[in-house]
Design an enzyme around this catalytic site. Structure first.
Site, PDB file in Angstrom:
ATOM      1  N   ALA A  14     -79.166 -37.455 -60.554  1.00  0.00           N
ATOM      2  CA  ALA A  14     -78.704 -37.347 -61.923  1.00  0.00           C
ATOM      3  C   ALA A  14     -77.821 -35.958 -61.903  1.00  0.00           C
ATOM      4  CB  ALA A  14     -80.253 -37.028 -62.593  1.00  0.00           C
ATOM      5  N   ASP A 251     -65.329 -39.409 -54.517  1.00  0.00           N
ATOM      6  CA  ASP A 251     -66.210 -40.329 -54.272  1.00  0.00           C
ATOM      7  C   ASP A 251     -65.375 -41.937 -54.587  1.00  0.00           C
ATOM      8  OD1 ASP A 251     -68.276 -38.683 -53.573  1.00  0.00           O
ATOM      9  OD2 ASP A 251     -68.821 -38.773 -55.904  1.00  0.00           O
TER      10      ASP A 251
END
Length: 300
Positions: A14, A251
């Site tokens: 998170a 990413d």
């Protein structure tokens, strides 16, 4: 016939994000924006980014049995990722504490939580996922021994892509499996260690190649990227955009590159596409929420 274009083995966090005028120095307190909570983690980010682009994607990860874990599972499923490999329990879900300044640059501290409990045994038990995957991607927000087992679990003919972040020295068994090893400047210098000779990305890439990877990609932010293999070294030009938040850009780059390589594209062509995906990512806030679809990339 492969069931998945990409299997991502990695972290799920998170992201707790606060905007700041400037990042604090040692012993200093600064005021920031309201806290925003986003699904993140390098593994989960790569899986969502690939699925958004149209790749058939699976994630092998571990989350806690808590609200953050449910947030992450929901975000994966909404993006179309197969979560059969996401294990639940063992520790709280990992958390990343992120500050973002007005230029879009970020600083991140990660509490691994359940990511640190993703074990080599978990990888061994997921053999069917490896057998069904054309490309396997990993990062280093999970234990290094789990990454080693990932390399050992690769199916014949599959391709292994590694972004060694956060960076650390890597065993030769992992390095020689990489095709490619994807690094930014900081990661390259950590992995090179005492072997760091020369000041250019071309120098770093050549020395990294000598350590065993079949190919190397150096990401250069606003300057694009560089690709290196036995066929030579070449630059991939950047796409000029107005950066809002760089979180997740690496990413999405890695996910796009891995997917296009699995589709049969050359390293240079796949990197050129990945540069466009990374550029689109930095134009929006957050990590997973900023990842573009294939149609958005085509229109950029």
């Amino acid at each position: 016939m492969y069931d998945y274009d990409l299997l991502v083995v990695g972290s799920a966090n998170a992201d707790l994000v606060i905007g700041v005028e400037r990042r604090p120095g040692a012993g200093e307190t600064v005021l920031g924006s309201d806290l925003a909570v986003h699904p993140g983690g390098k593994g989960a980010n790569q899986a969502v980014a690939a699925a958004r682009l149209g790749a058939r994607t699976a994630l092998l990860a571990r989350v806690g049995d808590d609200a953050h874990g449910r947030l992450l599972l929901d975000s994966q499923r909404q993006a179309g990722v197969d979560t059969v490999g996401v294990l639940v329990g063992g520790a709280p879900t990992g958390v990343a504490l992120i500050t973002v300044d007005p230029s879009g640059d970020n600083s991140i501290v990660v509490s691994p939580g359940a990511n640190g409990r993703l074990t080599p045994e978990d990888v061994s038990a997921a053999g069917c996922l490896f057998q069904g995957s054309r490309v396997v991607s990993a990062q280093l927000e999970i234990p290094l021994e789990t990454v080693v087992e990932t390399v050992r679990s690769l199916a014949p003919g599959s391709r292994f892509v590694l972004n060694p972040s956060p960076p650390r020295p890597l065993p030769r068994e992992v390095l020689t499996a990489c095709d490619p090893l994807i690094v930014n400047e900081h990661e390259a210098k950590v992995i090179l260690g005492d072997s760091a000779v020369g000041d250019t990305p071309e120098d770093w890439a050549r020395i990294l190649l000598a350590k065993g990877p079949r190919s190397v990609v150096v990401t250069l932010g606003a300057e694009g990227a560089l690709v290196a293999s036995a066929e030579g070294v070449s630059r991939v030009p950047a796409v000029k955009v107005e950066a809002v938040d760089t979180t997740g850009a690496g990413d999405s780059f890695t996910a796009a590159l891995a997917w296009r390589l699995g589709a049969g594209e050359s390293l240079a062509r796949a990197a050129a596409y990945a540069v466009r995906v990374g550029a689109a990512t930095v134009t929006k806030e957050g990590a997973q929420a900023s990842f573009p679809t294939a149609a958005e990339v085509a229109g950029s």
